[in-house]
Write a protein that holds these residues in place. Structure first.
Motif, PDB file in Angstrom:
ATOM      1  N   VAL A 222       0.755  -1.342  -0.012  1.00  0.00           N
ATOM      2  CA  VAL A 222      -0.104  -0.009   0.012  1.00  0.00           C
ATOM      3  C   VAL A 222       0.719   1.202  -0.163  1.00  0.00           C
ATOM      4  CG1 VAL A 222      -1.574   1.325   1.165  1.00  0.00           C
ATOM      5  CG2 VAL A 222      -2.047  -1.019   1.077  1.00  0.00           C
ATOM      6  N   LEU A 223       1.832   1.371   0.741  1.00  0.00           N
ATOM      7  CA  LEU A 223       2.637   2.335   0.709  1.00  0.00           C
ATOM      8  C   LEU A 223       3.373   2.669  -0.414  1.00  0.00           C
ATOM      9  CD1 LEU A 223       4.199   2.041   4.504  1.00  0.00           C
ATOM     10  CD2 LEU A 223       2.710   3.639   3.557  1.00  0.00           C
ATOM     11  N   ARG A 224       4.079   1.517  -0.970  1.00  0.00           N
ATOM     12  CA  ARG A 224       4.635   1.717  -2.482  1.00  0.00           C
ATOM     13  C   ARG A 224       3.731   2.269  -3.423  1.00  0.00           C
ATOM     14  NH1 ARG A 224       7.035  -2.929  -1.260  1.00  0.00           N
ATOM     15  NH2 ARG A 224       5.517  -4.297  -2.505  1.00  0.00           N
ATOM     16  N   THR A 225       2.513   1.855  -3.251  1.00  0.00           N
ATOM     17  CA  THR A 225       1.322   2.215  -4.347  1.00  0.00           C
ATOM     18  C   THR A 225       0.987   3.703  -4.033  1.00  0.00           C
ATOM     19  OG1 THR A 225       0.462  -0.051  -4.441  1.00  0.00           O
ATOM     20  CG2 THR A 225      -0.845   2.023  -5.203  1.00  0.00           C
ATOM     21  N   ALA A 226       1.257   4.231  -2.794  1.00  0.00           N
ATOM     22  CA  ALA A 226       0.836   5.429  -2.552  1.00  0.00           C
ATOM     23  C   ALA A 226       2.032   6.464  -2.829  1.00  0.00           C
ATOM     24  CB  ALA A 226       0.572   5.662  -0.992  1.00  0.00           C
ATOM     25  N   GLN A 227       3.121   6.095  -2.850  1.00  0.00           N
ATOM     26  CA  GLN A 227       4.277   6.523  -3.281  1.00  0.00           C
ATOM     27  C   GLN A 227       4.270   6.800  -4.847  1.00  0.00           C
ATOM     28  OE1 GLN A 227       7.976   4.771  -2.124  1.00  0.00           O
ATOM     29  NE2 GLN A 227       8.829   6.926  -1.498  1.00  0.00           N
TER      30      GLN A 227
ATOM     31  N   SER B  72       1.673  10.857   5.450  1.00  0.00           N
ATOM     32  CA  SER B  72       0.501  11.732   6.028  1.00  0.00           C
ATOM     33  C   SER B  72      -0.626  12.205   5.142  1.00  0.00           C
ATOM     34  CB  SER B  72       1.137  13.023   6.495  1.00  0.00           C
ATOM     35  OG  SER B  72       1.397  14.003   5.638  1.00  0.00           O
ATOM     36  N   GLN B  73      -0.459  12.135   3.863  1.00  0.00           N
ATOM     37  CA  GLN B  73      -1.431  12.433   2.984  1.00  0.00           C
ATOM     38  C   GLN B  73      -2.055  11.281   2.759  1.00  0.00           C
ATOM     39  OE1 GLN B  73       1.136  13.539  -0.256  1.00  0.00           O
ATOM     40  NE2 GLN B  73       0.349  15.732  -0.192  1.00  0.00           N
ATOM     41  N   LEU B  74      -1.797   9.803   2.639  1.00  0.00           N
ATOM     42  CA  LEU B  74      -2.191   8.699   2.665  1.00  0.00           C
ATOM     43  C   LEU B  74      -3.141   8.527   3.884  1.00  0.00           C
ATOM     44  CD1 LEU B  74      -2.773   5.871   1.507  1.00  0.00           C
ATOM     45  CD2 LEU B  74      -0.816   5.134   2.424  1.00  0.00           C
ATOM     46  N   ALA B  75      -2.639   8.825   5.045  1.00  0.00           N
ATOM     47  CA  ALA B  75      -3.335   8.713   6.381  1.00  0.00           C
ATOM     48  C   ALA B  75      -4.463   9.406   6.299  1.00  0.00           C
ATOM     49  CB  ALA B  75      -2.695   8.853   7.514  1.00  0.00           C
ATOM     50  N   ARG B  76      -4.409  10.670   5.927  1.00  0.00           N
ATOM     51  CA  ARG B  76      -5.663  11.738   5.869  1.00  0.00           C
ATOM     52  C   ARG B  76      -6.649  11.135   4.867  1.00  0.00           C
ATOM     53  NH1 ARG B  76      -3.365  16.084   3.847  1.00  0.00           N
ATOM     54  NH2 ARG B  76      -1.852  16.118   5.390  1.00  0.00           N
TER      55      ARG B  76
ATOM     56  N   ALA C  35      -7.206   8.204   3.879  1.00  0.00           N
ATOM     57  CA  ALA C  35      -7.922   7.134   4.375  1.00  0.00           C
ATOM     58  C   ALA C  35      -8.636   7.073   5.723  1.00  0.00           C
ATOM     59  CB  ALA C  35      -6.891   5.818   4.767  1.00  0.00           C
ATOM     60  N   GLY C  36      -8.728   8.525   6.141  1.00  0.00           N
ATOM     61  CA  GLY C  36      -9.560   8.932   7.424  1.00  0.00           C
ATOM     62  C   GLY C  36      -8.788   8.188   8.631  1.00  0.00           C
TER      63      GLY C  36
ATOM     64  N   GLN D 178      -7.460  -1.972   5.349  1.00  0.00           N
ATOM     65  CA  GLN D 178      -8.573  -1.756   4.115  1.00  0.00           C
ATOM     66  C   GLN D 178      -8.788  -0.247   3.925  1.00  0.00           C
ATOM     67  OE1 GLN D 178     -11.974  -3.825   4.917  1.00  0.00           O
ATOM     68  NE2 GLN D 178     -13.165  -3.046   2.782  1.00  0.00           N
ATOM     69  N   ALA D 179      -8.861   0.536   4.780  1.00  0.00           N
ATOM     70  CA  ALA D 179      -9.021   2.298   4.466  1.00  0.00           C
ATOM     71  C   ALA D 179      -7.748   2.575   3.633  1.00  0.00           C
ATOM     72  CB  ALA D 179      -9.230   2.589   5.717  1.00  0.00           C
ATOM     73  N   LEU D 180      -6.585   2.097   4.292  1.00  0.00           N
ATOM     74  CA  LEU D 180      -5.492   2.733   3.388  1.00  0.00           C
ATOM     75  C   LEU D 180      -5.342   2.160   1.810  1.00  0.00           C
ATOM     76  CD1 LEU D 180      -2.925   2.114   6.290  1.00  0.00           C
ATOM     77  CD2 LEU D 180      -3.630   4.199   5.399  1.00  0.00           C
ATOM     78  N   ALA D 181      -5.635   0.937   1.955  1.00  0.00           N
ATOM     79  CA  ALA D 181      -5.600   0.125   0.659  1.00  0.00           C
ATOM     80  C   ALA D 181      -6.685   0.904  -0.602  1.00  0.00           C
ATOM     81  CB  ALA D 181      -5.953  -1.176   0.638  1.00  0.00           C
ATOM     82  N   GLU D 182      -7.850   1.149   0.184  1.00  0.00           N
ATOM     83  CA  GLU D 182      -8.918   1.828  -0.615  1.00  0.00           C
ATOM     84  C   GLU D 182      -8.616   3.254  -1.048  1.00  0.00           C
ATOM     85  OE1 GLU D 182     -12.495   1.273   1.660  1.00  0.00           O
ATOM     86  OE2 GLU D 182     -12.583  -0.845   1.053  1.00  0.00           O
ATOM     87  N   ALA D 183      -7.906   4.042  -0.311  1.00  0.00           N
ATOM     88  CA  ALA D 183      -7.330   5.230  -0.500  1.00  0.00           C
ATOM     89  C   ALA D 183      -6.314   5.320  -1.793  1.00  0.00           C
ATOM     90  CB  ALA D 183      -6.615   5.766   0.667  1.00  0.00           C
TER      91      ALA D 183
END
Length: 170
Positions: free
Chosen positions: A11-16, A23-27, A29-30, A51-56
């Protein structure tokens, strides 16, 4: 590496790749940034947070049966749906300390424990989650086990909650 660590890293690699920092990913994802940081540091994460992070980042968590397994359903490759557990009483939350030794404790027992503690916040939470009538029913069982002073105190708190609810309805 644990499965939760591997999934979180994906998930972190995909966000990157999407140009998002943690912090943007966390925000998105709520979640609080601290939650993500702690999960990364500990190497564990709650499934709902994952799951919330993945959906983000437009990912989906799924269980796929192994194709060679004899017990796999006929539609090999179709994602399995995870059933949500039945909703738990908010009184079972760790912050209240009522269900620490028995996570399967019934709502009735949680209500009785909340009443026995006599803490206003606990009693209010019980009423908010389960309604005044179920709390009153459990109070009928608990009241006779408490000393007179504690009994009067809980009765006063229940009356005040009832008055507050009646006032809120008007």
């Amino acid at each position: 590496m644990s499965i939760s660590q591997a999934l979180l890293e994906t998930v972190l690699r995909t966000a990157q790749d999407h140009g998002l920092d943690q912090s943007q990913l966390a925000r998105r994802a709520g979640l609080r940034a601290e939650t993500l940081s702690r999960a990364k540091r500990r190497g564990t994460i709650d499934l709902s947070s994952l799951q919330a992070l993945a959906e983000a980042v437009d990912l989906r968590l799924a269980l796929i049966p192994n194709a060679g397994e004899p017990s796999a359903p006929a539609d090999i490759g179709a994602p399995l749906t995870l059933r949500e557990p039945p909703p738990r009483s908010p009184l079972a939350a760790p912050q209240w300390g009522l269900a620490w030794s028995n996570p399967e404790v019934s709502d009735e027992v949680l209500i009785r424990k909340a009443l026995s503690h006599g803490n206003f916040d606990l009693i209010l939470e019980a009423v908010a989650a389960h309604g005044l009538e179920p709390v009153r029913r459990q109070w009928a069982q608990v009241a006779r086990t408490l000393p007179l002073r504690a009994r009067k105190e809980v009765e006063r708190k229940l009356r005040n909650i009832e008055k507050g609810m009646a006032h809120a309805e008007t």
